[in-house]
Motif scaffolding. Structure first.
Motif, PDB file in Angstrom:
ATOM      1  N   UNK A  70       0.862  -1.184   0.000  1.00 14.92           N
ATOM      2  CA  UNK A  70       0.000   0.000   0.000  1.00 14.92           C
ATOM      3  C   UNK A  70       0.894   1.227   0.000  1.00 14.92           C
ATOM      4  N   UNK A  71       0.528   2.219  -0.791  1.00 14.20           N
ATOM      5  CA  UNK A  71       1.332   3.429  -0.833  1.00 14.20           C
ATOM      6  C   UNK A  71       0.644   4.532  -1.603  1.00 14.20           C
ATOM      7  N   UNK A  81       5.512   3.796 -12.265  1.00 15.39           N
ATOM      8  CA  UNK A  81       5.089   4.810 -11.304  1.00 15.39           C
ATOM      9  C   UNK A  81       5.980   4.694 -10.079  1.00 15.39           C
ATOM     10  N   UNK A  82       6.154   5.799  -9.375  1.00 15.83           N
ATOM     11  CA  UNK A  82       6.849   5.786  -8.097  1.00 15.83           C
ATOM     12  C   UNK A  82       5.820   5.773  -6.991  1.00 15.83           C
ATOM     13  N   UNK A  88       9.785   9.043   2.927  1.00 12.45           N
ATOM     14  CA  UNK A  88      11.121   9.012   2.337  1.00 12.45           C
ATOM     15  C   UNK A  88      11.479   7.714   1.638  1.00 12.45           C
ATOM     16  N   UNK A  89      10.624   6.707   1.681  1.00 10.33           N
ATOM     17  CA  UNK A  89      10.900   5.426   1.028  1.00 10.33           C
ATOM     18  C   UNK A  89      10.002   5.318  -0.202  1.00 10.33           C
TER      19      UNK A  89
END
Length: 108
Positions: A70-71, A81-82, A88-89
């Protein structure tokens, strides 16, 4: 010797009792029609919905990936995609790895 006498004892088939080609192929055709409506058509619909979801990804969307990560989307490219998974990760994923776009505010 035994087999030839067995063939000799069978009665010949009547000329009018042979089923037509249409009646022989009808069950096979019906099976393919049922398969199309039960399996193929819903799968095509799901693929179309997933493609539209992946194309609509934008920066800031909260997503769930196929691996269970999850992000929040931090960068959007053509094929990658980032995704920021912690402060920060950031990891880089293929767009097709996104399974679900979560409602805003799901991640704290």
């Amino acid at each position: 010797m035994f087999i030839s006498s067995a063939f000799a004892q069978t009665a010949p088939a009547a000329a009018g009792s042979t089923p037509s080609l249409l009646t022989q192929m009808l069950p096979l055709v019906l099976m393919f029609v049922v398969l199309y409506f039960i399996m193929i058509r819903p799968q095509m619909k799901r693929q179309k919905e997933h493609k539209a979801m992946v194309e609509a990804l934008a920066k800031g969307d909260e997503v769930a990936t196929a691996g269970g990560i999850l992000g929040r989307v931090s960068r959007v490219g053509d094929t990658y995609i980032g995704v920021e998974i912690a402060s920060g990760v950031e990891i880089q994923l293929q767009r097709s790895a996104v399974v679900q776009v979560l409602p805003k505010g799901t991640l704290k």
